[in-house]
Design a protein around this motif. Structure first.
Motif, short mmCIF file in Angstrom:
data_model
loop_
_atom_site.label_atom_id
_atom_site.label_comp_id
_atom_site.label_asym_id
_atom_site.label_seq_id
_atom_site.Cartn_x
_atom_site.Cartn_y
_atom_site.Cartn_z
N SER A 120 98.33 16.56 11.77
CA SER A 120 98.47 15.42 12.87
C SER A 120 100.06 15.96 13.38
O SER A 120 101.16 16.19 11.96
N GLU A 121 101.06 16.17 14.55
CA GLU A 121 102.25 16.25 15.03
C GLU A 121 102.32 15.09 14.07
O GLU A 121 103.72 14.89 13.92
N LYS A 122 102.22 14.02 14.33
CA LYS A 122 102.94 12.52 13.20
C LYS A 122 102.21 12.48 11.86
O LYS A 122 102.91 11.62 10.80
N GLY A 123 102.11 13.83 10.68
CA GLY A 123 102.67 14.19 9.97
C GLY A 123 101.47 14.16 8.94
O GLY A 123 100.89 14.27 7.71
N TYR A 124 99.93 13.39 9.55
CA TYR A 124 99.15 12.60 8.85
C TYR A 124 97.79 13.77 8.46
O TYR A 124 97.50 14.76 10.00
N LEU A 125 97.00 13.57 8.61
CA LEU A 125 95.49 15.11 8.08
C LEU A 125 94.21 14.11 9.17
O LEU A 125 93.76 13.23 8.52
N GLU A 126 94.41 15.29 9.88
CA GLU A 126 92.97 14.63 11.68
C GLU A 126 91.81 15.64 10.79
O GLU A 126 92.52 16.67 10.23
N LEU A 127 90.58 15.63 11.70
CA LEU A 127 90.00 16.58 11.36
C LEU A 127 90.07 17.41 11.91
O LEU A 127 90.63 17.50 13.36
N ARG A 155 90.88 27.33 7.55
CA ARG A 155 92.59 27.88 7.86
C ARG A 155 93.66 27.01 6.36
O ARG A 155 95.32 27.87 6.48
N THR A 156 93.41 25.74 5.87
CA THR A 156 93.94 24.82 5.10
C THR A 156 92.83 24.54 4.20
O THR A 156 91.72 24.28 4.47
N THR A 157 93.36 23.90 3.02
CA THR A 157 92.52 23.86 2.08
C THR A 157 92.85 22.14 2.03
O THR A 157 92.67 21.86 0.81
N TYR A 158 93.59 21.35 2.73
CA TYR A 158 93.63 19.69 2.92
C TYR A 158 93.26 18.98 3.06
O TYR A 158 91.45 19.27 2.53
#
Length: 306
Positions: free
Chosen positions: A19-26, A270-273
């Motif tokens: 996210s723009e705030k740096g945390y992981l979101e769905l 798109r990512t492996t987060y």
């Protein structure tokens, strides 16, 4: 009576973005692509969010949003089974009601997985879930690693006495023996027993009478092909493909980081987060994954590795 659920019920990984705030979101876009990947790969059903979907690190709002996306994106093409396990009965009941409201075909729940309950309390937990809905309820018996292992006789008691408890996902090791014991104890009262472990024991499970398997979704097309071989009576064809696939399967079972990398390479994520702390894949992991992917890629039906 509703048609019995059978086959490979794929479990999507939960995709995240920063996210723009740096945390992981769905990552909803990737999730929709992943659901369609499962369907195009031939999945007979979709199950989410459960252990392979990192459900313990999702908040309730995220779990409900995932349920909505899974059902809406599937569009009734195949059954959906929504994970509703909760740390307490109220959460599980609330998630179950929501799953039915959005149109899921069934729900699945482990016993509460933080504080262990008595078997009397577990009985009450499943009865409350059943009483809250009019759709089938799966018991997920994931063993002592995740809460409480349920004995086959207790599983049978739940199936026989609680109205909507109709299916079981049996993962208590040794898994094959546990599936046989549940089938023998439940008799005709159970509508189906599914295996897990990513499909590692798929053919043995089917020979024992399992209805199918619920694996992480990265290799849905191969597992569907194995299941279809077996269902057509071509056990040798099923075994030949399973043997060819097993080195790759063994590399990825229980390794969420690798499974997300598989889906990234197949053009799905798109990512492996991940929100779960896992060892970072090193150059040896990636080289082994690449070699084993290339060995079976001709069996992929959609999104071949790049």
């Amino acid at each position: 009576m509703a048609k019995k659920m059978r086959g490979i019920f794929a479990i999507p990984q939960t995709p995240f973005k920063r996210s723009e705030k740096g945390y992981l979101e769905l990552d909803e876009e990737s999730l929709r692509r992943e659901i369609n990947f499962c369907i195009e790969a031939g999945a007979h059903g979709i199950v989410m969010p459960v252990l392979a979907s990192e459900f313990p690190v999702l908040c309730e709002d995220e779990r409900k949003r995932i349920a909505e996306i899974v059902v809406n994106e599937t569009k009734g093409r195949i059954p959906t089974v929504i994970g509703v396990a909760g740390v307490n009965t109220r959460i599980a009941v609330d998630l179950s009601k929501h799953a039915q409201e959005v149109g899921s075909a069934a729900v699945i729940a482990m016993p509460p997985y933080v504080s262990k309950l008595s078997f009397e309390q577990i009985y009450g937990y499943y009865k409350a879930i059943s009483d809250a809905v009019n759709i089938p309820v799966f018991i997920q018996n994931a063993g002592t690693q995740f809460g409480t292992a349920l004995a086959p006789s207790f599983v049978a008691k739940l199936v026989k006495e609680i109205r909507n408890v109709k299916y079981v996902k049996e993962e208590t090791p040794p898994e094959g023996h546990s599936i046989t014991a549940v089938l023998e104890n439940c008799g005709e009262d159970v509508m189906g027993v599914f295996g897990g472990a990513g499909g590692r024991y798929l053919i043995e499970e089917l020979k024992r009478g399992a209805a199918g398997n619920m694996p992480a979704c990265g290799f849905t097309d191969i597992l569907v092909e194995i299941y279809n071989f077996y269902s057509r009576g071509d056990e040798e064809g099923a075994r030949e493909l399973h043997r060819e696939f097993l080195p790759l399967l063994n590399l990825t079972v229980g390794e969420g980081a690798i499974m997300k990398e598989v889906l990234r390479r197949r053009g799905v994520l798109r990512t492996t987060y991940s929100r779960i702390l896992q060892p970072k894949l090193d150059k040896y992991d990636l080289a082994e994954l690449e070699m084993n992917l290339r060995a079976v890629e001709r069996h992929f039906k959609v999104y071949p590795p790049r």
